[in-house]
Design a protein around this motif. Structure first.
Motif, PDB file in Angstrom:
ATOM      1  N   TYR A 124       1.389  -7.707  27.317  1.00 50.52           N
ATOM      2  CA  TYR A 124       0.406  -7.380  28.354  1.00 50.52           C
ATOM      3  C   TYR A 124      -0.366  -8.643  28.688  1.00 50.52           C
ATOM      4  CZ  TYR A 124       1.176  -2.447  27.429  1.00 50.52           C
ATOM      5  OH  TYR A 124       1.742  -1.207  27.290  1.00 50.52           O
ATOM      6  N   CYS A 136       1.344  -5.993  22.350  1.00 50.24           N
ATOM      7  CA  CYS A 136       0.726  -4.780  21.807  1.00 50.24           C
ATOM      8  C   CYS A 136       1.762  -3.681  21.636  1.00 50.24           C
ATOM      9  CB  CYS A 136      -0.377  -4.294  22.748  1.00 50.24           C
ATOM     10  SG  CYS A 136      -1.706  -5.497  22.965  1.00 50.24           S
ATOM     11  N   THR A 182       1.049  -0.494  22.074  1.00 53.40           N
ATOM     12  CA  THR A 182       0.799   0.518  23.098  1.00 53.40           C
ATOM     13  C   THR A 182      -0.102  -0.045  24.189  1.00 53.40           C
ATOM     14  OG1 THR A 182      -1.210   1.368  22.057  1.00 53.40           O
ATOM     15  CG2 THR A 182       0.892   2.369  21.354  1.00 53.40           C
ATOM     16  N   GLU A 183      -0.085   0.611  25.328  1.00 52.79           N
ATOM     17  CA  GLU A 183      -0.996   0.235  26.404  1.00 52.79           C
ATOM     18  C   GLU A 183      -2.445   0.400  25.952  1.00 52.79           C
ATOM     19  OE1 GLU A 183      -1.045   1.114  31.057  1.00 52.79           O
ATOM     20  OE2 GLU A 183      -1.504   2.899  29.864  1.00 52.79           O
ATOM     21  N   GLN A 184      -2.722   1.429  25.175  1.00 57.78           N
ATOM     22  CA  GLN A 184      -4.086   1.666  24.706  1.00 57.78           C
ATOM     23  C   GLN A 184      -4.581   0.508  23.845  1.00 57.78           C
ATOM     24  OE1 GLN A 184      -6.102   4.285  25.773  1.00 57.78           O
ATOM     25  NE2 GLN A 184      -7.629   2.903  24.909  1.00 57.78           N
ATOM     26  N   ALA A 221      -3.755  -2.586  24.227  1.00 55.14           N
ATOM     27  CA  ALA A 221      -4.086  -3.644  25.182  1.00 55.14           C
ATOM     28  C   ALA A 221      -5.414  -3.352  25.873  1.00 55.14           C
ATOM     29  CB  ALA A 221      -2.968  -3.794  26.208  1.00 55.14           C
ATOM     30  N   VAL A 272      -5.432  -5.207  33.119  1.00 60.42           N
ATOM     31  CA  VAL A 272      -4.411  -5.107  32.074  1.00 60.42           C
ATOM     32  C   VAL A 272      -3.090  -4.830  32.779  1.00 60.42           C
ATOM     33  CG1 VAL A 272      -3.638  -3.816  30.049  1.00 60.42           C
ATOM     34  CG2 VAL A 272      -6.091  -4.233  30.412  1.00 60.42           C
ATOM     35  N   ARG A 273      -2.158  -5.764  32.649  1.00 52.41           N
ATOM     36  CA  ARG A 273      -0.888  -5.605  33.353  1.00 52.41           C
ATOM     37  C   ARG A 273       0.274  -5.869  32.410  1.00 52.41           C
ATOM     38  NH1 ARG A 273       0.336  -8.412  39.038  1.00 52.41           N
ATOM     39  NH2 ARG A 273      -1.661  -7.430  39.457  1.00 52.41           N
ATOM     40  N   PRO A 274       1.205  -4.902  32.308  1.00 52.84           N
ATOM     41  CA  PRO A 274       2.395  -5.128  31.483  1.00 52.84           C
ATOM     42  C   PRO A 274       3.231  -6.276  32.061  1.00 52.84           C
ATOM     43  CG  PRO A 274       2.220  -2.818  32.115  1.00 52.84           C
ATOM     44  CD  PRO A 274       1.193  -3.566  32.902  1.00 52.84           C
TER      45      PRO A 274
END
Length: 120
Positions: A3, A86, A88-90, A92, A109-111
């Motif tokens: 991320y 990370c 998970t997104e959470q 990040a 926050v960008r994957p």
């Protein structure tokens, strides 16, 4: 998954800070960097120079143009980034919420898109 945490804020904010206040904020950034490094998610990161040093490159119909400054006029400018790996997104998002600029700017926050590898 990687991320990119993009740090946005008004560059003018830094000019309003005393030397002690800017030193304290830089200290917060160093502590945050140490904490995500210890967490094992930090892959990289860096502050950016002011937008006055930026160039925007465009190619239209085979012609390149270069202009001074960022690509758009906005109240907040991109000031730096962290590249985190990370689970998970959470995770990040939680890291982004701890970035000092989140208090007076915003953190995108960008994957990071994984590209296929080529074999020859």
């Amino acid at each position: 998954m990687q991320y990119l945490l993009l740090i946005y804020g008004p560059e003018s904010h830094w000019a309003t800070l005393s030397e002690a206040e800017s030193g304290a904020l830089i200290g917060e950034y160093l502590s945050f960097s140490d904490s995500i490094r210890a967490q094992g998610i930090m892959q990289g990161g860096a502050p950016l120079k002011p937008v006055a040093t930026a160039k925007t490159v465009r190619v239209r119909e085979g012609r390149m143009t270069v202009s001074d400054g960022p690509f758009a006029e906005t109240r907040e400018q991109l000031g730096g980034y962290y590249l985190d790996d990370c689970e998970t997104e959470q995770e990040a998002i939680d890291a982004a919420a701890r970035i000092p600029n989140a208090r007076f700017g915003s953190i995108e926050v960008r994957p990071v898109m994984a590209l296929p590898t080529t074999t020859q």
